[in-house]
Scaffold this active site. Structure first.
Site, PDB file in Angstrom:
ATOM      1  N   CYS A   3      32.842 -42.492  13.016  1.00 17.96           N
ATOM      2  CA  CYS A   3      31.594 -43.111  13.477  1.00 17.96           C
ATOM      3  C   CYS A   3      31.113 -42.369  14.716  1.00 17.96           C
ATOM      4  O   CYS A   3      31.851 -42.244  15.699  1.00 17.96           O
ATOM      5  CB  CYS A   3      31.829 -44.584  13.788  1.00 17.96           C
ATOM      6  SG  CYS A   3      30.477 -45.354  14.692  1.00 17.96           S
ATOM      7  N   CYS A   6      31.259 -44.442  17.945  1.00 21.89           N
ATOM      8  CA  CYS A   6      32.645 -44.649  18.400  1.00 21.89           C
ATOM      9  C   CYS A   6      33.147 -43.372  19.084  1.00 21.89           C
ATOM     10  O   CYS A   6      33.864 -43.446  20.088  1.00 21.89           O
ATOM     11  CB  CYS A   6      33.554 -45.020  17.228  1.00 21.89           C
ATOM     12  SG  CYS A   6      33.436 -46.754  16.739  1.00 21.89           S
ATOM     13  N   ASP A  29      19.051 -41.355  24.412  1.00 19.64           N
ATOM     14  CA  ASP A  29      18.897 -40.931  23.018  1.00 19.64           C
ATOM     15  C   ASP A  29      18.664 -39.418  22.997  1.00 19.64           C
ATOM     16  O   ASP A  29      17.934 -38.867  23.821  1.00 19.64           O
ATOM     17  CB  ASP A  29      17.720 -41.661  22.363  1.00 19.64           C
ATOM     18  CG  ASP A  29      17.752 -41.554  20.852  1.00 19.64           C
ATOM     19  OD1 ASP A  29      17.992 -42.582  20.188  1.00 19.64           O
ATOM     20  OD2 ASP A  29      17.541 -40.438  20.324  1.00 19.64           O
ATOM     21  N   ASN A  86      17.357 -51.562  14.770  1.00 22.15           N
ATOM     22  CA  ASN A  86      17.040 -51.228  13.382  1.00 22.15           C
ATOM     23  C   ASN A  86      18.228 -51.636  12.524  1.00 22.15           C
ATOM     24  O   ASN A  86      19.367 -51.272  12.822  1.00 22.15           O
ATOM     25  CB  ASN A  86      16.789 -49.724  13.235  1.00 22.15           C
ATOM     26  CG  ASN A  86      15.548 -49.268  13.989  1.00 22.15           C
ATOM     27  OD1 ASN A  86      14.589 -50.017  14.099  1.00 22.15           O
ATOM     28  ND2 ASN A  86      15.575 -48.060  14.518  1.00 22.15           N
ATOM     29  N   THR A  94      19.986 -45.436  10.950  1.00 27.52           N
ATOM     30  CA  THR A  94      20.639 -44.183  10.538  1.00 27.52           C
ATOM     31  C   THR A  94      22.076 -44.083  11.049  1.00 27.52           C
ATOM     32  O   THR A  94      22.883 -43.385  10.448  1.00 27.52           O
ATOM     33  CB  THR A  94      19.848 -42.950  11.034  1.00 27.52           C
ATOM     34  OG1 THR A  94      19.778 -42.973  12.453  1.00 27.52           O
ATOM     35  CG2 THR A  94      18.444 -42.929  10.451  1.00 27.52           C
ATOM     36  N   HIS A  97      26.565 -48.098  13.636  1.00 28.36           N
ATOM     37  CA  HIS A  97      27.275 -48.738  14.754  1.00 28.36           C
ATOM     38  C   HIS A  97      26.156 -49.434  15.530  1.00 28.36           C
ATOM     39  O   HIS A  97      25.210 -48.767  15.977  1.00 28.36           O
ATOM     40  CB  HIS A  97      27.993 -47.676  15.596  1.00 28.36           C
ATOM     41  CG  HIS A  97      28.746 -48.207  16.785  1.00 28.36           C
ATOM     42  ND1 HIS A  97      30.074 -47.898  17.020  1.00 28.36           N
ATOM     43  CD2 HIS A  97      28.357 -48.979  17.833  1.00 28.36           C
ATOM     44  CE1 HIS A  97      30.466 -48.477  18.139  1.00 28.36           C
ATOM     45  NE2 HIS A  97      29.441 -49.137  18.659  1.00 28.36           N
ATOM     46  N   HIS A  99      23.352 -50.770  17.615  1.00 28.44           N
ATOM     47  CA  HIS A  99      22.737 -50.210  18.820  1.00 28.44           C
ATOM     48  C   HIS A  99      21.337 -50.760  18.983  1.00 28.44           C
ATOM     49  O   HIS A  99      20.666 -51.099  18.010  1.00 28.44           O
ATOM     50  CB  HIS A  99      22.709 -48.676  18.775  1.00 28.44           C
ATOM     51  CG  HIS A  99      22.019 -48.124  17.563  1.00 28.44           C
ATOM     52  ND1 HIS A  99      22.650 -48.034  16.350  1.00 28.44           N
ATOM     53  CD2 HIS A  99      20.767 -47.648  17.380  1.00 28.44           C
ATOM     54  CE1 HIS A  99      21.814 -47.515  15.462  1.00 28.44           C
ATOM     55  NE2 HIS A  99      20.660 -47.281  16.061  1.00 28.44           N
ATOM     56  N   HIS A 101      17.680 -49.859  20.901  1.00 26.52           N
ATOM     57  CA  HIS A 101      16.859 -48.860  21.589  1.00 26.52           C
ATOM     58  C   HIS A 101      16.107 -49.546  22.727  1.00 26.52           C
ATOM     59  O   HIS A 101      15.521 -50.617  22.524  1.00 26.52           O
ATOM     60  CB  HIS A 101      15.819 -48.274  20.643  1.00 26.52           C
ATOM     61  CG  HIS A 101      16.379 -47.594  19.426  1.00 26.52           C
ATOM     62  ND1 HIS A 101      16.424 -46.225  19.297  1.00 26.52           N
ATOM     63  CD2 HIS A 101      16.925 -48.092  18.288  1.00 26.52           C
ATOM     64  CE1 HIS A 101      16.954 -45.914  18.122  1.00 26.52           C
ATOM     65  NE2 HIS A 101      17.267 -47.022  17.479  1.00 26.52           N
TER      66      HIS A 101
END
Ligand code: AMP
Ligand code: ZN
Length: 119
Positions: A3, A6, A29, A86, A94, A97, A99, A101
């Site tokens: 991942c 990770c 990002d 998302n 995409t 894991h 997340h 934004h």
């Protein structure tokens, strides 16, 4: 586990860290979609919003706290920002894991919804 996030948590892949504690990590990002674009992730691997369990709700609070602190640290608290998760195919997730934004530093425009390429 294979991942990407990770690996970022473990330091196997470098990231530009904004803040970190024992539960969460905030980093820039790699492909910013706004002047300020950071990702807030739990250190624990949770694949998506759908996989958040009751025991994780405190952790989700930690994520909101870290997003708030990162926004202040990055100077966008007053001007405002957007916190986005998302989830799944239609959400265009995409990286699997969890997340969030944090986008800011410019007027982001209204949420547009369906993109022509996938409609
Ligand atoms: P999502 O499309 O919601 O799954 O978002 C994944 C985000 O991770 C995208 O905005 C990518 O630009 C970002 N990303 C992918 N790889 C990295 C990386 N190595 N470091 C920082 N951000 C990344
Ligand atoms: Zn992971």
């Amino acid at each position: 586990m294979d991942c990407l996030f990770c690996k970022i948590v473990n330091g196997d892949i470098p990231s530009k860290k904004v803040l970190e504690n024992d539960k969460v990590l905030v980093f820039h990002d790699i492909q910013p979609a706004a002047p300020v674009h950071v990702l807030v992730i739990p250190k624990k691997h949770i694949a998506s919003m759908n996989d958040v369990q009751g025991e994780d709700y405190e952790l989700i609070g930690e994520i909101h706290k870290a997003a708030q602190e990162a926004a202040a640290q990055l100077g966008i608290a007053e001007s405002g920002y957007r916190l986005i998760n998302n989830c799944g195919r239609d959400g265009e997730q995409t990286v699997h894991h969890l997340h969030y934004h944090v986008l800011g530093g410019a007027r982001l425009g209204a949420l547009t919804g369906i993109s022509n390429s996938h409609a």
